[in-house]
Structures are given as C-alpha cells and as structure tokens.
Design an enzyme around this catalytic site. Sequence first.
Site, PDB file in Angstrom:
ATOM      1  N   PHE A 182       0.836  -1.199   0.000  1.00 44.50           N
ATOM      2  CA  PHE A 182       0.000   0.000   0.000  1.00 44.50           C
ATOM      3  C   PHE A 182       0.868   1.245   0.000  1.00 44.50           C
ATOM      4  CE2 PHE A 182       0.787  -0.736   4.488  1.00 44.50           C
ATOM      5  CZ  PHE A 182       0.906   0.538   5.031  1.00 44.50           C
ATOM      6  N   CYS A 183       0.255   2.354  -0.412  1.00 46.43           N
ATOM      7  CA  CYS A 183       0.919   3.656  -0.460  1.00 46.43           C
ATOM      8  C   CYS A 183      -0.168   4.717  -0.398  1.00 46.43           C
ATOM      9  CB  CYS A 183       1.777   3.784  -1.719  1.00 46.43           C
ATOM     10  SG  CYS A 183       0.853   3.504  -3.252  1.00 46.43           S
ATOM     11  N   THR A 184       0.143   5.952  -0.710  1.00 47.15           N
ATOM     12  CA  THR A 184      -0.826   7.029  -0.566  1.00 47.15           C
ATOM     13  C   THR A 184      -2.019   6.867  -1.496  1.00 47.15           C
ATOM     14  OG1 THR A 184       0.982   8.511   0.036  1.00 47.15           O
ATOM     15  CG2 THR A 184      -1.136   9.530  -0.534  1.00 47.15           C
TER      16      THR A 184
END
Length: 251
Positions: A182-184
């Site tokens: 996951f990331c922004t």
Amino acid sequence: MNHVLNISSYLFVPLPDAPALRDTLHARAVALDLKGTILLAEEGINLFLAGPAESVRAFVAALRQDERFASLEPKESWSDTQPFRKMLVKVKREIIRMDHPAIRPAGGRAPAVDPATLRRWLTDGHDDEGRPVVTLDTRNAFEVDHGTFHNAIDWRIDKFTEFPPALRARKDELAGKTVVSFCTGGIRCEKAAILMREEGLEHVYQLEGGILKYFELTDGAHYQGGCFVFDERRVLDPDLSAHPERDAIEK
C-alpha cells in the site's frame, strides 16, 4: 466551509506524445483556474489538482475524452483553501521513479484488493483462504511516521528507488503470506506488487486506490494516525480532513 475539491489519480498507459500533451494539459488547467502538479512519462500520468469542483470535474471529463484516459478514477477530498501555489505540468522519465525498467504496469497489473476486503482480512487476521495477511508500506520513512496500518511492515526506505534492493534483502520474511502493498494513492504499491511477483512471491496484492481510497470507502479501521500528502494540507485524517499540525504516530 470546505469548497476546494482536491483530486489525485494516476494511470499507467503508454504516452509517447508526453511532451506535446504537457502543453495541452497545462493550458487547459490554467484556463480552469486549477493548481497542482501533473507528471507525464512514456509509462503514464500522475496528477494532483485542486480548485472549484465544477472546474476540476470539467478537467477530468475533458481528459477522459482521450480514450487512453477513459478509465481514470480520481480520489476526492475537500479543503477550505487551495493547497497548491501554482500549476505545474512536467515530463519525467517515470511518473514514480523506481529505476527498474522491466516494470511496465501498462502491460498488466498485479491483482488488487479493494478497501472493504482488506478491512475484513485485517479484522479476521487472514485472507479468504486462511493465509496470514501482512501489509507492506511502500512509502518513504518520513511519510510512514505520520501514520500507517497497525503492524505494517516498514523497511524505512528514504526513496522509492530503495524498494527493489530492500525487497531482495528481506523477501524471505514474506514467504507463505498474503502480502498487500500500500501507499498514498496506489501508484507506488502497484509497481511494488508487480516487482514482488517478478521476484517469485505468489500471494501479492496491491491496495486498490491506496490509503486515500481506503479512507474514502471504509471507516479507517486498522489504520493508525493520518496519511501524509504532498501539498499544504500535509496530513489527512481517516475522514479525509486536514490536520497540518498532526504529530507523527508513535512507532
């Protein structure tokens, strides 16, 4: 009252005409009184825009008239002030630099898990096949310090180009587990998931839409702190409200 619409979106799609497209998109955004940043590369587009809702949505509608961008699905949030100071459109080598040229997401995506499913998996402690689930934060360390999923794996990278060697050094700890990167907003975790599959990990997913979409579609359960964003809002809470002075979470 929050009256400024903020959007972020990306799409991996071949753009051999990126330099010409830069001038077109810049002129269109300025005419609509939008501010933000659009990154273009041969691999795709990455954009962050803010302005009056009707102007932002008009820009997106015009962009989707180009069939290459028809599937663009921006993530939305609101603010009471304009979080960007100018309108920039840049042509780069990569829309998110990884320095791993074999990664071409336009040629095929890694499987994605939607926010509601990830929330359920984290509540249950396993995926639908009974495998333990781990979340892998692909962001830079200073971003992670403002908030992340409970017990997320954090390799303390300072830039995304450090992710490939970090993975190769530590991928054994991911074996036999379902890994959700996951990331922004989804762009880094998409590249990361593809690389992990190339490196032989079988049960890898990207979080569809990243943290911001998780905030938008769930109650934020299992996430601690806020999400760092690269504009003057600085940090967003799970309700997508801005708290510029939020303290970093305790590690």
